[in-house]
Design a protein around this motif. Structure first.
Motif, PDB file in Angstrom:
ATOM      1  N   THR A   1       0.181 -11.582  -5.885  1.00  0.00           N
ATOM      2  CA  THR A   1      -0.549 -10.866  -5.104  1.00  0.00           C
ATOM      3  C   THR A   1      -1.239 -10.668  -6.023  1.00  0.00           C
ATOM      4  O   THR A   1      -0.881 -10.014  -7.446  1.00  0.00           O
ATOM      5  CB  THR A   1       0.460  -9.107  -4.839  1.00  0.00           C
ATOM      6  OG1 THR A   1      -1.081  -8.733  -4.255  1.00  0.00           O
ATOM      7  CG2 THR A   1       1.316  -8.476  -5.625  1.00  0.00           C
ATOM      8  N   PRO A   2      -2.806 -10.167  -5.786  1.00  0.00           N
ATOM      9  CA  PRO A   2      -3.270  -9.275  -7.009  1.00  0.00           C
ATOM     10  C   PRO A   2      -3.543  -8.791  -7.843  1.00  0.00           C
ATOM     11  O   PRO A   2      -3.491  -8.633  -8.727  1.00  0.00           O
ATOM     12  CB  PRO A   2      -5.163 -10.373  -6.431  1.00  0.00           C
ATOM     13  CG  PRO A   2      -4.765 -11.428  -5.128  1.00  0.00           C
ATOM     14  CD  PRO A   2      -3.412 -10.933  -4.842  1.00  0.00           C
ATOM     15  N   ILE A   3      -3.090  -7.325  -6.766  1.00  0.00           N
ATOM     16  CA  ILE A   3      -3.048  -6.053  -7.761  1.00  0.00           C
ATOM     17  C   ILE A   3      -1.771  -6.587  -8.763  1.00  0.00           C
ATOM     18  O   ILE A   3      -1.444  -5.206  -9.659  1.00  0.00           O
ATOM     19  CB  ILE A   3      -2.156  -5.477  -6.534  1.00  0.00           C
ATOM     20  CG1 ILE A   3      -2.998  -4.147  -6.915  1.00  0.00           C
ATOM     21  CG2 ILE A   3      -1.266  -5.547  -5.685  1.00  0.00           C
ATOM     22  CD1 ILE A   3      -3.081  -2.970  -5.793  1.00  0.00           C
ATOM     23  N   ALA A   4      -0.329  -6.994  -8.355  1.00  0.00           N
ATOM     24  CA  ALA A   4       0.427  -7.180  -9.717  1.00  0.00           C
ATOM     25  C   ALA A   4       0.849  -8.508  -9.711  1.00  0.00           C
ATOM     26  O   ALA A   4       2.012  -8.633  -9.450  1.00  0.00           O
ATOM     27  CB  ALA A   4       1.607  -6.261  -8.734  1.00  0.00           C
TER      28      ALA A   4
ATOM     29  N   PRO B   1       1.085  -1.023   0.079  1.00  0.00           N
ATOM     30  CA  PRO B   1      -0.118  -0.163   0.060  1.00  0.00           C
ATOM     31  C   PRO B   1       0.937   0.899  -0.325  1.00  0.00           C
ATOM     32  O   PRO B   1       0.102   2.495  -0.227  1.00  0.00           O
ATOM     33  CB  PRO B   1      -1.159   0.248   1.354  1.00  0.00           C
ATOM     34  CG  PRO B   1      -0.971  -1.987   1.192  1.00  0.00           C
ATOM     35  CD  PRO B   1       0.636  -2.281   0.970  1.00  0.00           C
ATOM     36  N   THR B   2       1.998   1.524   0.807  1.00  0.00           N
ATOM     37  CA  THR B   2       2.991   2.606   0.882  1.00  0.00           C
ATOM     38  C   THR B   2       3.854   2.706  -0.258  1.00  0.00           C
ATOM     39  O   THR B   2       3.570   3.924  -1.281  1.00  0.00           O
ATOM     40  CB  THR B   2       3.656   2.149   1.458  1.00  0.00           C
ATOM     41  OG1 THR B   2       3.714   2.294   3.256  1.00  0.00           O
ATOM     42  CG2 THR B   2       5.228   3.094   1.700  1.00  0.00           C
TER      43      THR B   2
ATOM     44  N   LYS C   1      -8.127  -3.024  -1.348  1.00  0.00           N
ATOM     45  CA  LYS C   1      -8.005  -4.431  -1.963  1.00  0.00           C
ATOM     46  C   LYS C   1      -7.164  -3.465  -3.528  1.00  0.00           C
ATOM     47  O   LYS C   1      -5.845  -4.194  -3.762  1.00  0.00           O
ATOM     48  CB  LYS C   1      -8.761  -5.117  -2.766  1.00  0.00           C
ATOM     49  CG  LYS C   1      -9.679  -6.214  -1.915  1.00  0.00           C
ATOM     50  CD  LYS C   1     -10.473  -6.998  -2.568  1.00  0.00           C
ATOM     51  CE  LYS C   1     -11.437  -7.674  -1.597  1.00  0.00           C
ATOM     52  NZ  LYS C   1     -12.168  -8.720  -2.679  1.00  0.00           N
ATOM     53  N   GLY C   2      -7.701  -2.109  -3.698  1.00  0.00           N
ATOM     54  CA  GLY C   2      -7.219  -1.388  -4.869  1.00  0.00           C
ATOM     55  C   GLY C   2      -5.567  -1.201  -4.483  1.00  0.00           C
ATOM     56  O   GLY C   2      -4.691  -0.457  -5.131  1.00  0.00           O
ATOM     57  N   MET C   3      -5.179  -1.080  -3.393  1.00  0.00           N
ATOM     58  CA  MET C   3      -3.363  -0.784  -2.743  1.00  0.00           C
ATOM     59  C   MET C   3      -3.041  -1.180  -2.202  1.00  0.00           C
ATOM     60  O   MET C   3      -1.877  -1.924  -1.420  1.00  0.00           O
ATOM     61  CB  MET C   3      -4.267   0.792  -1.389  1.00  0.00           C
ATOM     62  CG  MET C   3      -4.504   0.068  -0.180  1.00  0.00           C
ATOM     63  SD  MET C   3      -4.509   0.826   1.116  1.00  0.00           S
ATOM     64  CE  MET C   3      -5.866   2.544   0.536  1.00  0.00           C
ATOM     65  N   GLY C   4      -3.883  -2.979  -2.693  1.00  0.00           N
ATOM     66  CA  GLY C   4      -3.078  -4.222  -2.086  1.00  0.00           C
ATOM     67  C   GLY C   4      -2.884  -4.744  -0.438  1.00  0.00           C
ATOM     68  O   GLY C   4      -2.306  -5.312  -0.107  1.00  0.00           O
ATOM     69  N   ALA C   5      -3.867  -4.319   0.193  1.00  0.00           N
ATOM     70  CA  ALA C   5      -3.733  -5.267   1.469  1.00  0.00           C
ATOM     71  C   ALA C   5      -5.459  -5.765   1.314  1.00  0.00           C
ATOM     72  O   ALA C   5      -6.834  -5.106   0.747  1.00  0.00           O
ATOM     73  CB  ALA C   5      -4.542  -3.488   2.299  1.00  0.00           C
TER      74      ALA C   5
ATOM     75  N   PRO D   1     -18.694  -2.161   0.657  1.00  0.00           N
ATOM     76  CA  PRO D   1     -18.241  -2.356  -0.589  1.00  0.00           C
ATOM     77  C   PRO D   1     -16.701  -1.395  -0.961  1.00  0.00           C
ATOM     78  O   PRO D   1     -15.724  -1.549  -2.047  1.00  0.00           O
ATOM     79  CB  PRO D   1     -18.822  -2.194  -1.867  1.00  0.00           C
ATOM     80  CG  PRO D   1     -20.885  -2.381  -0.935  1.00  0.00           C
ATOM     81  CD  PRO D   1     -20.127  -1.456   0.552  1.00  0.00           C
ATOM     82  N   ASP D   2     -17.636   0.238  -0.769  1.00  0.00           N
ATOM     83  CA  ASP D   2     -16.195   1.367  -1.638  1.00  0.00           C
ATOM     84  C   ASP D   2     -15.508   0.500  -0.063  1.00  0.00           C
ATOM     85  O   ASP D   2     -13.314   1.658  -1.427  1.00  0.00           O
ATOM     86  CB  ASP D   2     -16.916   2.999  -0.921  1.00  0.00           C
ATOM     87  CG  ASP D   2     -17.624   2.637   0.426  1.00  0.00           C
ATOM     88  OD1 ASP D   2     -17.472   1.702   1.470  1.00  0.00           O
ATOM     89  OD2 ASP D   2     -17.101   4.261   0.571  1.00  0.00           O
ATOM     90  N   LEU D   3     -14.979   0.821   0.810  1.00  0.00           N
ATOM     91  CA  LEU D   3     -13.954   1.051   1.752  1.00  0.00           C
ATOM     92  C   LEU D   3     -12.827  -0.287   1.710  1.00  0.00           C
ATOM     93  O   LEU D   3     -11.507  -0.266   1.535  1.00  0.00           O
ATOM     94  CB  LEU D   3     -13.627   0.540   3.109  1.00  0.00           C
ATOM     95  CG  LEU D   3     -12.852   0.838   4.059  1.00  0.00           C
ATOM     96  CD1 LEU D   3     -12.062   1.791   3.272  1.00  0.00           C
ATOM     97  CD2 LEU D   3     -12.968   0.455   5.214  1.00  0.00           C
ATOM     98  N   ARG D   4     -14.101  -1.742   0.770  1.00  0.00           N
ATOM     99  CA  ARG D   4     -13.174  -2.969   0.483  1.00  0.00           C
ATOM    100  C   ARG D   4     -12.390  -2.462  -0.625  1.00  0.00           C
ATOM    101  O   ARG D   4     -11.509  -3.437  -1.004  1.00  0.00           O
ATOM    102  CB  ARG D   4     -13.911  -3.903   0.421  1.00  0.00           C
ATOM    103  CG  ARG D   4     -14.246  -4.243   2.077  1.00  0.00           C
ATOM    104  CD  ARG D   4     -15.564  -5.498   1.404  1.00  0.00           C
ATOM    105  NE  ARG D   4     -14.848  -6.656   0.791  1.00  0.00           N
ATOM    106  CZ  ARG D   4     -13.824  -7.641   2.293  1.00  0.00           C
ATOM    107  NH1 ARG D   4     -14.664  -7.430   3.353  1.00  0.00           N
ATOM    108  NH2 ARG D   4     -13.404  -8.832   1.775  1.00  0.00           N
TER     109      ARG D   4
END
Length: 334
Positions: A240-243, A218-219, A297-301, A290-293
Motif C-alpha cells: 500500500t502507498p500509505i505504508a 482506514p480503521t 488516500k491519507g487513511m489508506g482508501a 481534491p480535499d476529499l480525495r
C-alpha cells in the motif's frame, strides 16, 4: 379463439384496453419524471451496516458533508449494525425506491449469499450507484505477541494450535475471510471472535482480548502510527502507498494470497433511473474533489467512482468470486 375484426365490438374493446394501458404507463412515467426532477426535496438516510468507528462509518461520514452540499439536502448517516451488514441491506431493499434511503455496502454484500440465508436478492433487489473506494487490510498483532513477521506468526501458531484469538468486524467481512483464507493456505488454526463492526473489533485487539486482526487500513492506521499495534503485513496484491515499508502476505511466504476491501453505494431496486444518475453524478463529483480525495488516500482508501453499470458488474463478479473461495476453504457462517 375468434379473431377481432376491425370495427367489431371485440376489436373496439381490445383497442380501448390497450389505449388505457398506454395512458396509464405514460402517466406513471410522467409522475416518475416529475419526482426525479424535484429530487431531493428532503433529507436522505445514508445507511451503514456497522457500528460507529469502523471503515464503513468513517467513509460515510467523510462523504455525507460533500453530498449535503451538492444535493442541497442533509445526508444523515444512520448506523444499523448486525449480521455482517445483512440487517442494513435488508432495510434498504425494503425501503421505498425514491432515493431517500441509500446504503453504503461492502464485501459482506458479496459474501453473505454464500454464508447465510438471506430474505432478499443481493443483485435484483438493488440499484447500484457507484463504487466509492477500495482498500487493503493490515495484519496486526498485539504488542504482547512475540511475532514480527508472517513466517514467525505461522511458526508460533503451529506450535500452539487453537491458542490465538483473532478479531473480525463480523462473519463474512474481509477481516474474517482474510484470516480464514490465511489459515486455509498455511495450515494454522485460530479461534474466531466476531464483533459488530471494525471499531469494536479493533478495541478488542488494543485491549489484548484478541491477539491478531486483519483490520481495514482506514480503521487502524491512526493506532498503527501511534505504535499501539504491530503490523506484520498487508493483504493486497501489492504494497500500500500509505505504508510501503510493510510487506504483503504474499511476498512474506504465502504466495497467491490477496484480499482487498471495497465500499460502494446502492439504493432499492426500481429507484428511478434519473435519481440513480443524479446520485451517481454527485458521488463521483464528491470523490473527485481534491480535499476529499486526499483525505481518503491519507487513511489508506483509494477513491474510485464509476458508472452504475460498472458497479453492478463489479458486485456480481465479487459474489461469484467469494462463493468459490468460501466453498474451497470450507468457510461456514456462524
Amino acid at each position: 379463439m375468434k379473431k377481432a375484426v376491425c370495427g367489431s365490438p371485440a376489436y373496439s374493446e381490445r383497442r380501448r384496453r390497450v389505449t388505457g394501458h398506454a395512458i396509464a404507463a405514460a402517466l406513471l412515467l410522467m409522475a416518475g419524471t416529475c419526482v426525479a426532477q424535484s429530487y431531493p426535496a428532503k433529507s436522505i438516510r445514508f445507511i451503514v451496516g456497522f457500528a460507529p468507528g469502523g471503515t464503513n462509518d468513517i467513509l460515510a461520514r467523510a462523504l455525507a458533508p460533500k453530498l449535503t452540499e451538492f444535493l442541497g439536502q442533509t445526508v444523515v448517516v444512520e448506523n444499523r449494525p448486525g449480521a455482517t451488514t445483512a440487517i442494513a441491506t435488508e432495510l434498504t431493499a425494503r425501503s421505498a425506491p425514491d432515493g431517500y434511503t441509500i446504503l453504503l455496502n461492502a464485501p459482506g454484500h458479496a459474501t453473505n449469499p454464500a454464508l447465510i440465508r438471506l430474505s432478499f436478492d443481493p443483485v435484483r433487489d438493488f440499484a447500484f450507484i457507484t463504487l466509492v473506494a477500495e482498500s487493503q487490510n493490515l495484519v496486526l498483532v498485539h504488542p504482547s505477541l512475540p511475532v514480527y513477521s508472517v513466517k514467525e506468526l505461522i511458526a508460533f501458531s503451529k506450535k500452539r494450535p487453537g491458542d490465538l484469538n483473532y478479531a473480525s468486524a463480523g462473519v463474512g467481512t474481509t477481516a474474517h475471510l482474510s484470516a480464514e483464507l490465511f489459515q486455509y493456505m498455511t495450515g494454522v488454526r485460530w479461534v474466531h471472535v466476531p464483533y459488530k463492526g471494525s471499531g469494536p473489533g479493533l478495541i478488542s485487539l488494543l485491549t489484548g482480548e484478541a491477539s491478531l486482526y486483519f483490520a481495514n487500513i482506514p480503521t487502524a492506521f491512526s493506532h498503527l502510527r501511534a505504535g499501539k499495534l504491530r503490523p506484520i503485513a498487508t493483504s493486497g496484491p501489492k504494497r500500500t502507498p500509505i505504508a510501503p515499508e510493510i510487506p504483503t502476505v504474499a511476498e512474506s511466504g504465502v504466495p497467491g494470497f490477496a484480499v482487498t476491501s471495497w465500499f460502494g453505494v446502492a439504493a432499492p431496486a426500481r429507484t428511478p433511473r434519473l435519481i440513480v444518475d443524479r446520485l451517481n453524478a454527485e458521488f463521483v463529483r464528491a470523490l473527485n474533489t481534491p480535499d476529499l480525495r486526499e483525505r481518503l488516500k491519507g487513511m489508506g482508501a483509494d477513491p474510485v467512482g464509476n458508472t452504475p453499470e460498472q458497479y453492478t458488474d463489479y458486485v456480481q463478479n465479487e459474489i461469484a468470486k467469494w462463493a468459490k473461495v468460501i466453498k474451497a476453504a470450507g468457510i461456514k457462517g456462524e
